[in-house]
Design an enzyme around this catalytic site. Structure first.
Site, PDB file in Angstrom:
ATOM      1  N   ASP A  30       7.750 -17.090   1.833  1.00 53.01           N
ATOM      2  CA  ASP A  30       7.107 -16.614   3.060  1.00 53.01           C
ATOM      3  C   ASP A  30       7.553 -17.530   4.190  1.00 53.01           C
ATOM      4  OD1 ASP A  30       4.313 -14.692   3.322  1.00 53.01           O
ATOM      5  OD2 ASP A  30       4.976 -15.844   5.063  1.00 53.01           O
ATOM      6  N   THR A 120       6.106  -0.303   1.154  1.00 52.61           N
ATOM      7  CA  THR A 120       6.251   1.148   1.345  1.00 52.61           C
ATOM      8  C   THR A 120       7.194   1.376   2.511  1.00 52.61           C
ATOM      9  OG1 THR A 120       4.014   1.415   0.569  1.00 52.61           O
ATOM     10  CG2 THR A 120       4.962   3.266   1.770  1.00 52.61           C
ATOM     11  N   PHE A 151       1.688   0.809  -6.483  1.00 55.78           N
ATOM     12  CA  PHE A 151       0.554   1.724  -6.263  1.00 55.78           C
ATOM     13  C   PHE A 151      -0.788   0.997  -6.316  1.00 55.78           C
ATOM     14  CE2 PHE A 151       4.063   4.136  -8.143  1.00 55.78           C
ATOM     15  CZ  PHE A 151       4.253   5.088  -7.166  1.00 55.78           C
ATOM     16  N   PHE A 268     -11.009  10.777  -6.355  1.00 53.52           N
ATOM     17  CA  PHE A 268     -10.632  10.887  -4.936  1.00 53.52           C
ATOM     18  C   PHE A 268     -11.191  12.131  -4.279  1.00 53.52           C
ATOM     19  CE2 PHE A 268      -8.054   7.650  -2.919  1.00 53.52           C
ATOM     20  CZ  PHE A 268      -8.108   6.705  -3.928  1.00 53.52           C
ATOM     21  N   CYS A 279      -3.064   1.085   4.234  1.00 56.21           N
ATOM     22  CA  CYS A 279      -2.027   1.968   3.682  1.00 56.21           C
ATOM     23  C   CYS A 279      -2.137   3.421   4.135  1.00 56.21           C
ATOM     24  CB  CYS A 279      -2.049   1.913   2.166  1.00 56.21           C
ATOM     25  SG  CYS A 279      -1.498   0.322   1.562  1.00 56.21           S
ATOM     26  N   LYS A 282      -1.492   4.345   7.904  1.00 54.86           N
ATOM     27  CA  LYS A 282      -0.108   4.006   8.272  1.00 54.86           C
ATOM     28  C   LYS A 282       0.890   4.918   7.541  1.00 54.86           C
ATOM     29  CE  LYS A 282       1.565   0.162   6.244  1.00 54.86           C
ATOM     30  NZ  LYS A 282       2.821   0.239   5.532  1.00 54.86           N
TER      31      LYS A 282
HETATM   32  C1  UDX Z   1      -4.320   2.980  -1.451  1.00 58.35           C
HETATM   33  C2  UDX Z   1      -3.764   3.724  -2.681  1.00 58.35           C
HETATM   34  O1  UDX Z   1      -4.842   4.144  -3.517  1.00 58.35           O
HETATM   35  C3  UDX Z   1      -2.808   2.814  -3.452  1.00 58.35           C
HETATM   36  O2  UDX Z   1      -2.227   3.546  -4.518  1.00 58.35           O
HETATM   37  C4  UDX Z   1      -1.727   2.321  -2.519  1.00 58.35           C
HETATM   38  O3  UDX Z   1      -0.878   1.410  -3.153  1.00 58.35           O
HETATM   39  C5  UDX Z   1      -2.334   1.646  -1.291  1.00 58.35           C
HETATM   40  O4  UDX Z   1      -3.249   2.539  -0.647  1.00 58.35           O
HETATM   41  P1  UDX Z   1      -6.226   1.159  -0.982  1.00 58.35           P
HETATM   42  O5  UDX Z   1      -5.825   1.261   0.456  1.00 58.35           O
HETATM   43  O6  UDX Z   1      -6.445  -0.188  -1.579  1.00 58.35           O
HETATM   44  O7  UDX Z   1      -5.115   1.889  -1.907  1.00 58.35           O
HETATM   45  O8  UDX Z   1      -7.600   1.964  -1.139  1.00 58.35           O
HETATM   46  P2  UDX Z   1      -8.150   3.257  -1.901  1.00 58.35           P
HETATM   47  O9  UDX Z   1      -9.022   2.828  -2.992  1.00 58.35           O
HETATM   48  O10 UDX Z   1      -7.084   4.210  -2.211  1.00 58.35           O
HETATM   49  O11 UDX Z   1      -9.085   3.850  -0.740  1.00 58.35           O
HETATM   50  C6  UDX Z   1      -8.536   4.183   0.550  1.00 58.35           C
HETATM   51  C7  UDX Z   1      -9.606   4.692   1.466  1.00 58.35           C
HETATM   52  O12 UDX Z   1     -10.058   5.983   1.071  1.00 58.35           O
HETATM   53  C8  UDX Z   1     -10.872   3.840   1.558  1.00 58.35           C
HETATM   54  O13 UDX Z   1     -11.272   3.756   2.917  1.00 58.35           O
HETATM   55  C9  UDX Z   1     -11.895   4.587   0.734  1.00 58.35           C
HETATM   56  O14 UDX Z   1     -13.213   4.360   1.165  1.00 58.35           O
HETATM   57  C10 UDX Z   1     -11.473   6.025   0.994  1.00 58.35           C
HETATM   58  N1  UDX Z   1     -11.839   6.966  -0.089  1.00 58.35           N
HETATM   59  C11 UDX Z   1     -11.281   6.839  -1.329  1.00 58.35           C
HETATM   60  C12 UDX Z   1     -12.715   8.008   0.183  1.00 58.35           C
HETATM   61  O15 UDX Z   1     -13.220   8.146   1.301  1.00 58.35           O
HETATM   62  N2  UDX Z   1     -13.003   8.888  -0.816  1.00 58.35           N
HETATM   63  C13 UDX Z   1     -12.460   8.790  -2.062  1.00 58.35           C
HETATM   64  O16 UDX Z   1     -12.770   9.643  -2.906  1.00 58.35           O
HETATM   65  C14 UDX Z   1     -11.581   7.731  -2.333  1.00 58.35           C
END
Ligand code: UDX
Length: 468
Positions: A30, A120, A151, A268, A279, A282
């Site tokens: 880094d 990504t 992921f 989900f 993530c 963006k």
């Molecule tokens: C996500 C992807 O899941 C992961 O595979 C990728 O590498 C990075 O982006 P992350 O950002 O850590 O991971 O969070 P995630 O658990 O996917 O949730 C993302 C957002 O969606 C959160 O704000 C969460 O509250 C929301 N969410 C998730 C919902 O509102 N409803 C759901 O059913 C699931």
């Protein structure tokens, strides 16, 4: 194997620690000296389960930290690039950090190396990396560029990395594919899982995980398409929740009904105040931009973004309709992080709702198990910070639940009711059953379900009674 990981953000730090746990020799590079000092001192910059254990286990042994990218490149046969790709104003990914890493690496390619995109990135980035390295004088026979999308989710990143649903390697040569297969061999052969010190296996883990080999471009697309699809799933169910509210149906029942179709699946599909984090917002924009650049108008993704933004406004409208005016109201807020299990507040819908309510003149006392430190850096003392959910609720006009932390789903409801000035709960994450809340004396609003009132007494009557 000797591996370099460039960038010690969420993905780089977790990948570096996990590669070391698989038995590889890792140099984490880094250019932020402060971060390196912190890591060397044994501190852990992010809230992530099992990460402190892994860093403690390998720091100074199989995991070393450095600011010298050229030296790390010379010493390694695989270099994973996990630097930031922030969005530009037009929504495209800013690849300048990736480019500068490629430029710097090129001078240090003295024997065969595989350069792997872990961040990504849009499709075609691997082609550009290759061009930049060649332009800077590297021998084309001495390197390959591959894509190995990550992921992992924040909060469960270590488990996601070590127990993945699948490993995707995008390679355009057999030689680079063989190198990446070797990197992941401890997982794909399941030898890692047989070790006594391995991280405990989460429920439902697929052992050994399948390895999917594709072209580099397909792997780049798999990452963007996965995140866009998941974001679409969330926006879809949020749109269904809005229809449920209009017609008086219950979104939980609808989710159960559609999620049991094995083609759809139950995950989900939790409605709420919308997705956030570093993530989804963006990546959806970047995927939209890359499709447009290559001649496809991916307008479905505009709808995904629009529905997501609308969820926050709908929630704010619910707060106003529950409280009439919000100026001067004391509001308890549970949850600031963009989701449960993390201290990350980037693109947090919870934070954006808090900011709107502050602008409208409410007085907010918030509690979050992990994200209050980071929130303080942004909101300073415009918000009061409580040391427990109950303290946040003390004398508040209503409680707002904004993040799906597990501990928020198991609150002592009697105590909560006693702390609140008015027993009004507006739940943006559907953590409670409306009937139970009504039976416990709360006026309860949630997402995609009808509001419930104690003994069927309308909220307005209840409020006026108390005030009188
Ligand atoms: C996500 C992807 O899941 C992961 O595979 C990728 O590498 C990075 O982006 P992350 O950002 O850590 O991971 O969070 P995630 O658990 O996917 O949730 C993302 C957002 O969606 C959160 O704000 C969460 O509250 C929301 N969410 C998730 C919902 O509102 N409803 C759901 O059913 C699931």
């Amino acid at each position: 194997m000797q591996i370099a990981v460039v960038g010690s953000g969420y993905v780089g730090l977790v990948a570096g620690a996990c590669f070391a746990d698989l038995g590889h020799e890792v140099i984490l590079v880094d250019n932020d000296q402060k971060k390196l000092d912190l890591l060397q001192r044994g501190e852990v910059p992010i809230h992530e389960k099992f990460l402190p254990e892994l860093l403690g286990r390998h720091r100074g042994g199989r995991l070393r930290f450095s600011d010298d990218l050229k030296d790390a490149t010379r010493r390694s046969s695989v270099i994973f690039v996990a630097v930031g790709t922030p969005p530009t104003e037009s929504g495209e990914a800013d690849l300048s950090f990736v480019e500068s890493v490629a430029r710097e690496i090129s001078g240090a390619i003295d024997d065969y190396k595989v350069l792997v995109e872990k961040s990504t990135v849009p499709v075609y980035t691997s082609d550009w990396i290759r061009k930049i390295i060649l332009r800077n004088g590297a021998n084309p026979a001495l390197f390959d560029v591959a894509s190995n999308p990550e992921f992992l989710r924040e909060g469960t990143a270590v488990c996601d990395f070590l127990f993945p649903d699948r490993i995707v390697i995008g390679c355009d040569t057999q030689r680079s594919a063989d190198v990446l297969r070797q990197v992941y061999a401890p997982l794909t052969s399941a030898s890692y899982y047989a070790r006594t010190e391995a991280i405990p296996q989460p429920d439902g883990a697929v052992i050994p995980p399948p390895l999917i080999a594709t072209s580099t471009k397909s792997a780049e697309l798999i990452k963007h398409a996965s995140n866009a699809f998941l974001a679409m799933k969330i926006s879809f169910i949020n749109a269904v929740a809005s229809v449920c509210e209009s017609v008086g149906a219950d979104v939980n029942q609808v989710v159960h009904g559609i999620g049991t179709d094995s083609r759809i699946g139950p995950r989900f599909l939790n409605p709420g105040i919308g997705y956030g984090g570093s993530c989804f917002p963006k990546d959806v924009m970047a995927f939209r931009a890359v499709a447009r650049e290559h001649g496809y108008d991916f307008s479905l993704l505009d709808a995904v973004v629009h529905i997501n933004e609308e969820q926050r406004h709908r929630f704010l409208r619910k707060v106003r309709s529950a409280l009439w005016t919000v100026r001067g109201k004391r509001l308890a807020v549970l949850g600031l992080a963009f989701k449960g299990g993390t201290d990350d507040i980037r693109e947090s819908p919870a934070l954006s709702i808090v900011q709107s309510l502050l602008q409208e003149g409410s007085c907010i006392t918030a509690y979050d198990p992990a994200a209050m430190g980071r929130t303080r850096e942004v909101l300073c003392e415009t918000v009061n910070y409580a040391s427990s959910p109950y303290e946040a609720c003390h004398n508040a006009d209503a409680l707002l639940i904004l993040t799906e932390w597990e501990e928020f789903a198991n609150l002592d409801l009697t105590r909560l009711r006693e702390e609140l000035r008015y027993p009004i709960v507006i739940d943006g994450r559907n953590l409670y059953d409306p009937e139970i809340m009504a039976a416990q004396g709360f006026t309860y609003f949630s997402v995609g379900r009808s509001a419930s009132h104690p003994d069927g007494v309308p909220a307005a009557v209840l409020r006026n009674d108390k005030k009188a």
